[in-house]
Write an enzyme that holds these catalytic residues in place. Structure first.
Site, PDB file in Angstrom:
ATOM      1  N   ASP A  42      40.150  46.027  41.385  1.00  0.00           N
ATOM      2  CA  ASP A  42      41.299  46.189  40.496  1.00  0.00           C
ATOM      3  C   ASP A  42      41.342  45.144  39.379  1.00  0.00           C
ATOM      4  O   ASP A  42      40.815  44.036  39.533  1.00  0.00           O
ATOM      5  CB  ASP A  42      42.603  46.027  41.292  1.00  0.00           C
ATOM      6  CG  ASP A  42      42.938  47.274  42.097  1.00  0.00           C
ATOM      7  OD1 ASP A  42      42.032  48.105  42.319  1.00  0.00           O
ATOM      8  OD2 ASP A  42      44.097  47.399  42.529  1.00  0.00           O
ATOM      9  N   HIS A 189      39.463  42.291  43.788  1.00  0.00           N
ATOM     10  CA  HIS A 189      39.782  42.152  42.360  1.00  0.00           C
ATOM     11  C   HIS A 189      38.598  41.603  41.570  1.00  0.00           C
ATOM     12  O   HIS A 189      37.884  40.722  42.056  1.00  0.00           O
ATOM     13  CB  HIS A 189      40.999  41.240  42.196  1.00  0.00           C
ATOM     14  CG  HIS A 189      42.264  41.851  42.708  1.00  0.00           C
ATOM     15  ND1 HIS A 189      42.597  41.850  44.046  1.00  0.00           N
ATOM     16  CD2 HIS A 189      43.260  42.520  42.076  1.00  0.00           C
ATOM     17  CE1 HIS A 189      43.764  42.477  44.206  1.00  0.00           C
ATOM     18  NE2 HIS A 189      44.182  42.895  43.029  1.00  0.00           N
TER      19      HIS A 189
END
Ligand SMILES: [Zn+2]
Length: 226
Positions: A42, A189
Site C-alpha cells: 500500500d 507498505h
C-alpha cells in the site's frame, strides 16, 4: 394461467438469476478451502517499491499494489515499473484521507471524489482501470462499499498486517509467518524504506511456498475478473 400462478412461476424463474448475480463487494480474505494467499503493498509507489519488485521477481510471484493517486502523480516511473513487472494495480484513493475520522461536509461525495481521482491518475499514467480499492485505514463502511460497487470496484481489506507497529523485524516476521493460512491477504507498505519488511520478505515468501501455498494476485485469489 391465472395471474397469481404467473407471478409464482416468474418468481421461480427470477430467483436463481438474482442469486447468481449477487457478487460480494467487500473482502478481507479469500477462500478457506484453497491453499492460496496474496501479498499486497500500500501507499506507493515509494522508497521500498524497487527493492520489493526485485524480491518478487527473484521469487517469480505476482502481488497487488494499492497505489495512491498522489504517489503515482509524483513517481510515474515507479508506478510504470510495477505494471511492467506484471503486478496487479489497485486503487488506494488519491490522498489517503481517513474516512473514519472525516468530519467534513458531503462525506459520500468526498469518498467518491477520492476514489475517482485516484482512478483517473492510474488510468492516465498506466492505462489501467483498477477493479480493486482499499480505502485508507481499511475504511469499509456501507457508504464506501456502495460507492465502490457503483464504480465497478470490490473493496479489499486484509487478513493480516503489522508493518506499522512498533516491534523488531524478527518479531514482525514471526507474526507474519504465524498468519499464513488459506486465503490470507497480507498487507505491507512500500511508501517508506520499510527496512524491516525488506529484511524478511524474501524468507517469508520461501516459507509460504514451503508450506505448500501458491502466491497470487488478489483478483486471482478472489476470482474477480478484470
Ligand atoms: Zn494506506
Amino acid at each position: 394461467m391465472g395471474k397469481m400462478k404467473k407471478i409464482i412461476v416468474l418468481m421461480f424463474l427470477l430467483f436463481p438469476v438474482e442469486c447468481f448475480s449477487q457478487t460480494k463487494t467487500f473482502y478481507a480474505e479469500g477462500s478457506k478451502d484453497i491453499k492460496k494467499v496474496s501479498l499486497t503493498f500500500d501507499d506507493g509507489p515509494g522508497k521500498a517499491t524497487k527493492k520489493i519488485l526485485e524480491i518478487l521477481k527473484e521469487n517469480n510471484i505476482k502481488a497487488t499494489f494499492f497505489m495512491l493517486g498522489v504517489r503515482v502523480q509524483n513517481d510515474p516511473e515507479g508506478a510504470k515499473a510495477v505494471l511492467a513487472s506484471g503486478h496487479e494495480i489497485a486503487n488506494h484513493t488519491y490522498t489517503h484521507i481517513n474516512f473514519y475520522a472525516y468530519k467534513g461536509e458531503g462525506k459520500a461525495i468526498q469518498i467518491e471524489k477520492e476514489l475517482l481521482r485516484g482512478e483517473k491518475i492510474i488510468k492516465d499514467v498506466l492505462d489501467v482501470k483498477p477493479i480493486l480499492v482499499r480505502f485508507p485505514h481499511g475504511y469499509a463502511k456501507p457508504d464506501a462499499v456502495k460507492i465502490a460497487k457503483n464504480n465497478g470496484y470490490s473493496v479489499i481489506n486484509w487478513s493480516f498486517g503489522a508493518d506499522w507497529e512498533n516491534m523488531s523485524a524478527e518479531e514482525m516476521h514471526a507474526k507474519y509467518r504465524k498468519a499464513i493460512k488459506n486465503g490470507a491477504i497480507f498487507l505491507m507498505h512500500d511508501l517508506l524504506k520499510n527496512d524491516k519488511v525488506l529484511s524478511f520478505l524474501d524468507v517469508f515468501i520461501s516459507e509460504i511456498k514451503k508450506e505448500g501455498y501458491e502466491i497470487v494476485t488478489v483478483s486471482e485469489l478472489l476470482n474477480l475478473k478484470h
